[in-house]
Design an enzyme around this catalytic site. Structure first.
Site, mmCIF file in Angstrom:
data_model
loop_
_atom_site.group_PDB
_atom_site.id
_atom_site.type_symbol
_atom_site.label_atom_id
_atom_site.label_comp_id
_atom_site.label_asym_id
_atom_site.label_seq_id
_atom_site.Cartn_x
_atom_site.Cartn_y
_atom_site.Cartn_z
ATOM 1 N N ARG A 164 -56.665 -38.384 -3.346
ATOM 2 C CA ARG A 164 -57.443 -38.007 -4.519
ATOM 3 C C ARG A 164 -58.603 -38.984 -4.654
ATOM 4 O O ARG A 164 -58.451 -40.183 -4.453
ATOM 5 C CB ARG A 164 -56.575 -38.041 -5.785
ATOM 6 C CG ARG A 164 -55.609 -36.866 -5.915
ATOM 7 C CD ARG A 164 -56.374 -35.581 -6.211
ATOM 8 N NE ARG A 164 -55.496 -34.438 -6.426
ATOM 9 C CZ ARG A 164 -55.114 -33.592 -5.477
ATOM 10 N NH1 ARG A 164 -55.537 -33.794 -4.226
ATOM 11 N NH2 ARG A 164 -54.355 -32.564 -5.745
ATOM 12 N N GLU A 200 -65.694 -33.238 -8.051
ATOM 13 C CA GLU A 200 -65.977 -32.324 -6.939
ATOM 14 C C GLU A 200 -66.477 -30.982 -7.475
ATOM 15 O O GLU A 200 -65.806 -30.386 -8.329
ATOM 16 C CB GLU A 200 -64.711 -32.117 -6.108
ATOM 17 C CG GLU A 200 -64.213 -33.411 -5.478
ATOM 18 C CD GLU A 200 -62.839 -33.294 -4.843
ATOM 19 O OE1 GLU A 200 -62.457 -34.207 -4.100
ATOM 20 O OE2 GLU A 200 -62.140 -32.291 -5.116
ATOM 21 N N HIS A 253 -63.504 -31.784 0.779
ATOM 22 C CA HIS A 253 -62.124 -31.529 0.349
ATOM 23 C C HIS A 253 -61.518 -30.353 1.118
ATOM 24 O O HIS A 253 -61.017 -29.381 0.535
ATOM 25 C CB HIS A 253 -62.067 -31.253 -1.154
ATOM 26 C CG HIS A 253 -60.709 -31.515 -1.747
ATOM 27 N ND1 HIS A 253 -60.519 -31.977 -3.019
ATOM 28 C CD2 HIS A 253 -59.457 -31.363 -1.224
ATOM 29 C CE1 HIS A 253 -59.228 -32.104 -3.272
ATOM 30 N NE2 HIS A 253 -58.564 -31.733 -2.188
#
Length: 320
Positions: free
Chosen positions: A237, A266, A285
């Site tokens: 994370r 994000e 991601h």
């Protein structure tokens, strides 16, 4: 005359990243009346979950006010392992179980760790681009490189968070001939403390969940404790790392590089300090997002939803 009970209403708030069209929602369609929204802005969450029996979310936040507006809600299924997008305490007060998928992307995330690490070590992408630009054709020697090439064998690989993914990553590191150091919340024989791991490791890889205790775990002080020239990998994370401090450590040359698949916000703002930081690789991601992993995710989520509807939920992350 037989009266059929209405099928339970299932709502996916942000289905696009899980299934942009290359997979089937059929396992969930078999369980109820399924509505899949590609994306849901915050102001539409309450409206879309009203009347739902089960809500499915990946990154769309479900806060206390949204949950209070859905009196028929029997459960929440998170299309991920991390579940910090849901106010679990508020859901518990309302009697709403929250389920996650503990294991679906282990192999894919572990592979992504080494994709980042090998690019930092071998600079394959940059060198391949240089060849396409004609630099090899114009080179007076039979080979060239712009940055030192790093051999992994014999280096120390520090794993912070030794769960399923951390253990898989450690196994791959050993296959490369690296010495593995581990640090976890509940120490096991052979583990080291965090400060020892940071000071001794040539590569540090983060695999712990985001909690109040781990937020900002890698801060300016701990970055300073890392070996000069060490590499930091984060596929966990983004908020595990104080990003401004990491950008500073890279700018000063204290770290040899960073490979990140996650950021604290994000997508990031265009002026995010790490986007311009030297020797910093950032992917959007996607470590979890192989087709195989997403297929397992949908199948496991369907199993979670079936148990929520049956009143006997599994993989509950907010037990009462």
């Amino acid at each position: 005359m037989t009266v059929l009970s209405p099928r339970p209403r299932l709502v996916v708030l942000d289905g696009y990243t899980t299934n942009p069209g290359d997979l089937s929602w059929e396992p969930l369609e078999a369980l109820g009346e399924l509505t899949v929204h590609a994306r849901t802005p915050p102001e539409q969450v309450a409206e879309r979950i009203a009347g739902a029996a089960v809500v499915l979310t990946n990154k769309t936040r479900l806060d206390a006010s949204a949950l209070a507006s859905a009196p028929r809600l029997r459960g929440i299924a998170v299309l991920a392992t991390g579940h910090d997008v849901v106010d679990g305490a508020a859901a518990r007060r309302l009697g709403i179980p929250v389920c996650n998928v503990p294991e679906y992307g282990t192999a894919s995330v572990a592979q992504a760790v080494f994709a980042l690490l090998l690019e930092l070590a071998n600079h394959t992408g940059g060198l391949a681009a240089a060849v396409r630009q004609g630099r090899w054709s114009a080179c007076p020697d039979f080979c060239f490189w712009d940055e030192p090439l790093l051999e992994l064998a014999g280096l120390r690989f520090g794993v912070i968070g030794h769960g399923r993914i951390g253990a898989a990553v450690a196994g791959i590191a050993r296959a490369f001939g690296m010495e593995v150091l581990s640090q976890r919340r509940t120490p096991q024989p052979g583990d080291v403390d965090l400060d020892t791991l940071l000071a001794a490791s040539d590569v540090v890889s983060l695999h712990c969940p985001l909690t109040p205790l781990t937020e900002g775990l890698i801060n300016a002080d701990r970055l300073a404790r890392m070996k000069p020239g060490a590499l930091l990998i984060n596929t966990g994370r983004g908020a595990l790392v104080e990003e401004a401090a990491l950008a500073g450590a890279l700018a000063r040359g204290h770290l040899g590089g960073a490979g990140l698949d996650v950021l604290s916000v994000e997508p990031p703002a265009a002026d995010h300090p790490l986007l311009a930081a030297p020797r910093c690789l950032i992917t959007p991601h996607v470590a979890w997002a192989s087709r195989a992993a997403r297929g397992r995710l949908i199948a496991a989520t369907a199993a979670n939803v079936a148990t929520l509807l049956a009143g006997s939920p599994i993989n509950v992350v907010n037990p009462g």
